[in-house]
Design a protein around this motif. Structure first.
Motif, PDB file in Angstrom:
ATOM      1  N   ALA B  75     -39.596  95.385   5.786  1.00  8.07           N
ATOM      2  CA  ALA B  75     -38.754  96.589   5.760  1.00  8.07           C
ATOM      3  C   ALA B  75     -38.353  96.844   4.312  1.00  8.07           C
ATOM      4  CB  ALA B  75     -37.510  96.374   6.604  1.00  8.07           C
ATOM      5  N   VAL B  76     -38.750  97.993   3.789  1.00  3.64           N
ATOM      6  CA  VAL B  76     -38.310  98.380   2.448  1.00  3.64           C
ATOM      7  C   VAL B  76     -37.097  99.285   2.652  1.00  3.64           C
ATOM      8  CG1 VAL B  76     -38.962  99.567   0.319  1.00  3.64           C
ATOM      9  CG2 VAL B  76     -40.636  98.175   1.516  1.00  3.64           C
ATOM     10  N   VAL B  77     -35.938  98.746   2.334  1.00  5.85           N
ATOM     11  CA  VAL B  77     -34.700  99.449   2.656  1.00  5.85           C
ATOM     12  C   VAL B  77     -34.256 100.277   1.451  1.00  5.85           C
ATOM     13  CG1 VAL B  77     -32.336  99.200   3.482  1.00  5.85           C
ATOM     14  CG2 VAL B  77     -34.078  97.549   4.168  1.00  5.85           C
ATOM     15  N   SER B  78     -34.304 101.590   1.642  1.00  8.16           N
ATOM     16  CA  SER B  78     -33.907 102.491   0.578  1.00  8.16           C
ATOM     17  C   SER B  78     -32.505 103.002   0.900  1.00  8.16           C
ATOM     18  CB  SER B  78     -34.909 103.651   0.541  1.00  8.16           C
ATOM     19  OG  SER B  78     -34.520 104.581  -0.405  1.00  8.16           O
ATOM     20  N   MET B  79     -31.699 103.177  -0.127  1.00  5.88           N
ATOM     21  CA  MET B  79     -30.308 103.560   0.117  1.00  5.88           C
ATOM     22  C   MET B  79     -30.182 104.970   0.697  1.00  5.88           C
ATOM     23  SD  MET B  79     -28.598 100.946  -0.423  1.00  5.88           S
ATOM     24  CE  MET B  79     -29.945  99.865  -0.019  1.00  5.88           C
ATOM     25  N   SER B  80     -31.212 105.789   0.519  1.00  4.00           N
ATOM     26  CA  SER B  80     -31.250 107.105   1.163  1.00  4.00           C
ATOM     27  C   SER B  80     -32.680 107.611   1.074  1.00  4.00           C
ATOM     28  CB  SER B  80     -30.314 108.087   0.466  1.00  4.00           C
ATOM     29  OG  SER B  80     -30.953 108.648  -0.645  1.00  4.00           O
ATOM     30  N   LEU B  81     -32.929 108.741   1.723  1.00  2.00           N
ATOM     31  CA  LEU B  81     -34.274 109.321   1.619  1.00  2.00           C
ATOM     32  C   LEU B  81     -34.217 110.573   0.745  1.00  2.00           C
ATOM     33  CD1 LEU B  81     -35.673 108.801   5.219  1.00  2.00           C
ATOM     34  CD2 LEU B  81     -36.286 107.591   3.156  1.00  2.00           C
ATOM     35  N   GLU B  82     -33.312 110.592  -0.199  1.00  2.00           N
ATOM     36  CA  GLU B  82     -33.173 111.738  -1.109  1.00  2.00           C
ATOM     37  C   GLU B  82     -34.085 111.556  -2.329  1.00  2.00           C
ATOM     38  OE1 GLU B  82     -32.008 114.450  -2.204  1.00  2.00           O
ATOM     39  OE2 GLU B  82     -30.688 115.223  -0.644  1.00  2.00           O
ATOM     40  N   ILE B  83     -34.175 112.596  -3.127  1.00  2.00           N
ATOM     41  CA  ILE B  83     -35.009 112.568  -4.334  1.00  2.00           C
ATOM     42  C   ILE B  83     -34.545 111.475  -5.308  1.00  2.00           C
ATOM     43  CG2 ILE B  83     -33.613 114.372  -5.481  1.00  2.00           C
ATOM     44  CD1 ILE B  83     -37.397 114.067  -5.839  1.00  2.00           C
ATOM     45  N   HIS B  84     -33.268 111.080  -5.224  1.00  2.00           N
ATOM     46  CA  HIS B  84     -32.746 110.049  -6.119  1.00  2.00           C
ATOM     47  C   HIS B  84     -33.484 108.716  -5.949  1.00  2.00           C
ATOM     48  CE1 HIS B  84     -29.590 113.015  -5.795  1.00  2.00           C
ATOM     49  NE2 HIS B  84     -29.051 112.541  -6.884  1.00  2.00           N
ATOM     50  N   HIS B  85     -33.913 108.439  -4.733  1.00  2.00           N
ATOM     51  CA  HIS B  85     -34.553 107.137  -4.493  1.00  2.00           C
ATOM     52  C   HIS B  85     -36.022 107.261  -4.115  1.00  2.00           C
ATOM     53  CE1 HIS B  85     -30.247 106.516  -3.860  1.00  2.00           C
ATOM     54  NE2 HIS B  85     -30.471 105.384  -4.454  1.00  2.00           N
ATOM     55  N   LEU B  86     -36.460 108.454  -3.836  1.00  2.00           N
ATOM     56  CA  LEU B  86     -37.865 108.653  -3.450  1.00  2.00           C
ATOM     57  C   LEU B  86     -38.509 109.661  -4.373  1.00  2.00           C
ATOM     58  CD1 LEU B  86     -37.542 109.038   0.395  1.00  2.00           C
ATOM     59  CD2 LEU B  86     -38.485 107.121  -0.804  1.00  2.00           C
ATOM     60  N   PRO B  87     -39.767 109.638  -4.667  1.00  2.00           N
ATOM     61  CA  PRO B  87     -40.721 108.616  -4.245  1.00  2.00           C
ATOM     62  C   PRO B  87     -40.650 107.345  -5.092  1.00  2.00           C
ATOM     63  CG  PRO B  87     -41.839 110.262  -5.550  1.00  2.00           C
ATOM     64  CD  PRO B  87     -40.414 110.723  -5.411  1.00  2.00           C
ATOM     65  N   HIS B  88     -39.947 107.406  -6.235  1.00  2.00           N
ATOM     66  CA  HIS B  88     -39.842 106.189  -7.042  1.00  2.00           C
ATOM     67  C   HIS B  88     -38.424 105.679  -6.914  1.00  2.00           C
ATOM     68  CE1 HIS B  88     -43.140 108.421  -8.683  1.00  2.00           C
ATOM     69  NE2 HIS B  88     -42.324 109.319  -9.166  1.00  2.00           N
ATOM     70  N   PRO B  89     -38.189 104.434  -6.809  1.00  2.00           N
ATOM     71  CA  PRO B  89     -39.146 103.331  -6.735  1.00  2.00           C
ATOM     72  C   PRO B  89     -39.549 102.952  -5.301  1.00  2.00           C
ATOM     73  CG  PRO B  89     -36.955 102.469  -6.993  1.00  2.00           C
ATOM     74  CD  PRO B  89     -36.798 103.955  -6.904  1.00  2.00           C
ATOM     75  N   SER B  90     -38.856 103.504  -4.286  1.00  2.00           N
ATOM     76  CA  SER B  90     -39.101 103.033  -2.914  1.00  2.00           C
ATOM     77  C   SER B  90     -40.577 103.081  -2.505  1.00  2.00           C
ATOM     78  CB  SER B  90     -38.278 103.867  -1.934  1.00  2.00           C
ATOM     79  OG  SER B  90     -36.959 103.961  -2.369  1.00  2.00           O
ATOM     80  N   CYS B  91     -41.210 104.234  -2.700  1.00  2.00           N
ATOM     81  CA  CYS B  91     -42.602 104.374  -2.252  1.00  2.00           C
ATOM     82  C   CYS B  91     -43.524 103.490  -3.083  1.00  2.00           C
ATOM     83  CB  CYS B  91     -43.050 105.823  -2.346  1.00  2.00           C
ATOM     84  SG  CYS B  91     -42.196 106.870  -1.199  1.00  2.00           S
ATOM     85  N   ASP B  92     -43.220 103.361  -4.379  1.00  2.00           N
ATOM     86  CA  ASP B  92     -44.077 102.544  -5.239  1.00  2.00           C
ATOM     87  C   ASP B  92     -44.112 101.111  -4.719  1.00  2.00           C
ATOM     88  OD1 ASP B  92     -43.832 104.879  -6.593  1.00  2.00           O
ATOM     89  OD2 ASP B  92     -43.533 103.996  -8.561  1.00  2.00           O
ATOM     90  N   VAL B 135     -36.501  94.161   2.073  1.00  2.00           N
ATOM     91  CA  VAL B 135     -36.385  94.287   0.617  1.00  2.00           C
ATOM     92  C   VAL B 135     -35.400  95.423   0.352  1.00  2.00           C
ATOM     93  CG1 VAL B 135     -37.642  94.704  -1.533  1.00  2.00           C
ATOM     94  CG2 VAL B 135     -38.772  93.546   0.352  1.00  2.00           C
ATOM     95  N   TYR B 136     -34.234  95.086  -0.168  1.00  2.00           N
ATOM     96  CA  TYR B 136     -33.201  96.086  -0.449  1.00  2.00           C
ATOM     97  C   TYR B 136     -33.406  96.637  -1.855  1.00  2.00           C
ATOM     98  CZ  TYR B 136     -30.070  95.357   3.530  1.00  2.00           C
ATOM     99  OH  TYR B 136     -29.516  95.329   4.782  1.00  2.00           O
ATOM    100  N   LEU B 137     -33.539  97.938  -1.960  1.00  2.00           N
ATOM    101  CA  LEU B 137     -33.698  98.560  -3.274  1.00  2.00           C
ATOM    102  C   LEU B 137     -32.382  99.216  -3.651  1.00  2.00           C
ATOM    103  CD1 LEU B 137     -37.175 100.172  -2.663  1.00  2.00           C
ATOM    104  CD2 LEU B 137     -36.662  97.943  -3.601  1.00  2.00           C
ATOM    105  N   LEU B 138     -31.701  98.603  -4.598  1.00  2.00           N
ATOM    106  CA  LEU B 138     -30.366  99.081  -4.952  1.00  2.00           C
ATOM    107  C   LEU B 138     -30.388  99.869  -6.256  1.00  2.00           C
ATOM    108  CD1 LEU B 138     -28.675  95.765  -3.981  1.00  2.00           C
ATOM    109  CD2 LEU B 138     -28.541  97.874  -2.705  1.00  2.00           C
ATOM    110  N   GLY B 139     -29.209 100.272  -6.673  1.00  2.00           N
ATOM    111  CA  GLY B 139     -29.099 101.119  -7.864  1.00  2.00           C
ATOM    112  C   GLY B 139     -28.936 100.328  -9.149  1.00  2.00           C
ATOM    113  N   ASN B 140     -28.322 100.970 -10.145  1.00  2.00           N
ATOM    114  CA  ASN B 140     -28.284 100.385 -11.475  1.00  2.00           C
ATOM    115  C   ASN B 140     -26.947  99.751 -11.851  1.00  2.00           C
ATOM    116  OD1 ASN B 140     -30.910 101.138 -12.049  1.00  2.00           O
ATOM    117  ND2 ASN B 140     -30.300 103.177 -12.700  1.00  2.00           N
ATOM    118  N   PHE B 141     -25.922  99.991 -11.056  1.00  2.00           N
ATOM    119  CA  PHE B 141     -24.602  99.525 -11.491  1.00  2.00           C
ATOM    120  C   PHE B 141     -24.130  98.273 -10.755  1.00  2.00           C
ATOM    121  CE2 PHE B 141     -24.120 104.187 -12.444  1.00  2.00           C
ATOM    122  CZ  PHE B 141     -24.263 104.025 -13.809  1.00  2.00           C
TER     123      PHE B 141
END
Lengths: 193, 312
Positions: B75-92, B135-141
């Motif tokens: 499971a690739v867990v993206s914090m949302s399905l918005e442009i902020h997280h997709l397509p990079h890096p979640s889809c990559d 796999v949790y894909l988090l932000g920068n802070f």
């Protein structure tokens, strides 16, 4: 292309700030906004949390004319246009069809448009306005700033003027302190809101 | 017989011989892709026979590589399905793990963003728990990650690998409760991963996933499953013809300790329970057949030897 004169990303977390500088750069580049933004200052404090972006816009270039994207070569009974930039080709063709009729406009290949039997001269054709890029500019700018801003910061106060823009966002209700940051960040660029 | 996950990549010409060989050796083909003139087989084969497959495949321009992620669902867990997280890096990242044989699903959270407002609902939690690893894909802070991770990990029972903008050491310090794997310097970004250092980062994520999965495999080996999920897949494929009509790319998705069957639960759960595997042992005797939270699919969880006293 003119570069941005002032581009700063200030953040209370050093590494986070570096990433956001890269994000801001990518987004502005993707939306072709580097040529219209003169100065931009971004400030992020995830602890508060608050995101501020202030900036100054360049005078947006005037209308795009046929002469800007094509060379018009008069030949016997026709005018041949050698296209150098395809971006505005579709609106240009539409204008030609409306003005001269489809039977007088031919596009034998991707970069060539031929006008048959038109009365207008080469200079007149070159002066035809085909697009106004400033119309899409504000839409792009709003979208770009919302892209740069962390997604969770959903309480926003945005202001887009003819010369300057400001954008404040947070997860929580915006306070006067947040709005005061705007003036402070404008001052860093040597500007007033 | 120890089965190892491999990928066979070769020409279409005479590839059926390789399929027959793998099946004759007692291996299982998990996925088969035909891409133009190339065929890619993701399979489990007996460890001692890998060299034999490599030798037989060589004249057919076949290439055998180890694929530790074959037979896993991630499971690739993206914090949302918005442009902020997709397509990079979640889809990559999702696409990269898929290339190495895993079946990856992207879980886009409804309210994963922000610091105070972040949350995980029961559907998201259950769907993540249906996978082998998340796999949790988090932000920068750092501040945001530290603040929201206790909420986002609530009720998660599968191993988790956390990817975020801060350095790995910082992630290890701030993420509570502790998780199984950390990859630093992969936060939110808005461009495609194509630079060599970015690709190295993707490799680092794969290495971390592989390390965590190996530990899980070791734990499973201590109390082996009553039946291999790959074998169960073959049995279902043979005995439930309806599975052949499913248009999903992987109608039967093999996991490390189970199987996702992409057939409606209400109609097929009882059918699956009654399928005989061997010597009168039915699937229902050695596995739990439950409704999946993903559409109306079925999730089959194979019980370990300690519970069933059976290994087939």
């Amino acid at each position: 292309m003119q570069a941005i004169e002032y581009f700063e990303v200030e953040c209370t977390e050093k590494l986070g700030g570096e990433y956001y500088r890269q994000i801001a750069n990518d987004v502005l580049l993707d939306h072709n906004l580097l040529r219209v933004i003169h100065k931009i200052h971004v400030y992020i404090d995830p602890k508060v949390p608050i995101f501020v972006a202030v900036g100054v816009l360049r005078k947006v270039t005037t209308l795009v004319k046929v002469g800007d994207i094509a060379n018009v070569n008069p030949q016997e009974g026709k005018l041949t246009l050698a296209i150098s930039d395809e971006t505005w080709l579709a609106p240009m063709l539409k204008i030609f069809w409306d003005r001269f009729g489809k039977e007088h406009v031919d596009q034998p290949d991707r970069f060539t448009v031929i006008l048959y039997g038109v009365t207008a001269g080469a200079r007149e054709i070159e002066e035809i306005a085909i697009a106004d890029p400033s119309k899409a500019l504000y839409k792009d700018l709003v979208y770009a700033l919302r892209c740069i801003c962390p997604e969770g910061f959903r309480v926003r106060s945005e202001n887009y003027g003819a010369e300057k823009f400001s954008f404040v966002a947070s997860e929580d209700t915006l306070t006067d302190a947040g709005m005061a940051l705007l003036r402070e960040k404008f001052a860093l660029m040597g500007e007033t809101p | 017989m120890i089965l190892v996950p491999i990928t066979y990549r070769g020409g279409v010409y005479r590839h059926s011989e390789i399929i027959d060989l793998i099946e004759d050796l007692g291996g299982y083909i998990i996925q088969k892709h035909m891409i133009a003139q190339e065929v890619v087989l993701q399979c489990f084969v007996p460890k001692d026979d890998v060299e034999l497959i490599r030798a037989i495949g060589k004249p057919l321009a076949g290439e055998v590589t180890d694929s530790p992620l074959v037979g896993t669902e991630i499971a690739v867990v993206s914090m949302s399905l918005e442009i902020h997280h997709l397509p990079h890096p979640s889809c990559d990242i999702a696409e990269y793990v898929r290339r190495l044989g895993a079946k990856s699903n992207m879980v886009g959270m409804a309210r994963g963003v922000g610091k105070r407002i972040a949350g995980l609902n029961d559907e998201e939690r259950d769907i993540i728990n249906e996978h082998d690893i998340a796999v949790y894909l988090l932000g920068n802070f750092e501040t945001c990650i530290e603040h929201k991770m206790p909420v986002l990990l609530r009720g998660i029972e599968v191993p988790v690998v956390v990817c975020g903008g801060p350095d790995k050491e910082v992630l290890q310090r701030i993420v509570e409760p502790k998780v199984e794997g950390y990859v630093g310097n992969v936060g939110r970004f808005m461009h495609r991963t194509k630079e060599s250092e970015e690709l190295t980062k993707l490799d680092e994520i794969i290495a971390e996933i592989t390390r965590v999965l190996s530990k899980r495999r070791e734990a499973l080996a201590k109390d082996p499953l009553s039946v291999s999920p790959a074998r169960l897949m073959d049995v279902i494929r043979e005995q439930v013809p309806a599975i052949l009509t499913v248009t999903s790319p992987t109608p039967l998705t093999v996991q490390m300790s189970g199987l996702r069957v992409k057939l409606p639960y209400d109609t097929y759960a009882e059918v699956l329970r009654k399928i005989e595997i061997e010597d009168g042992i039915k699937i229902g005797d050695i596995a739990d057949i439950e409704p999946s939270r993903m559409r109306d699919y079925i999730i089959v969880r194979v019980r370990p030897f300690s519970e069933t006293n059976t290994v087939i």
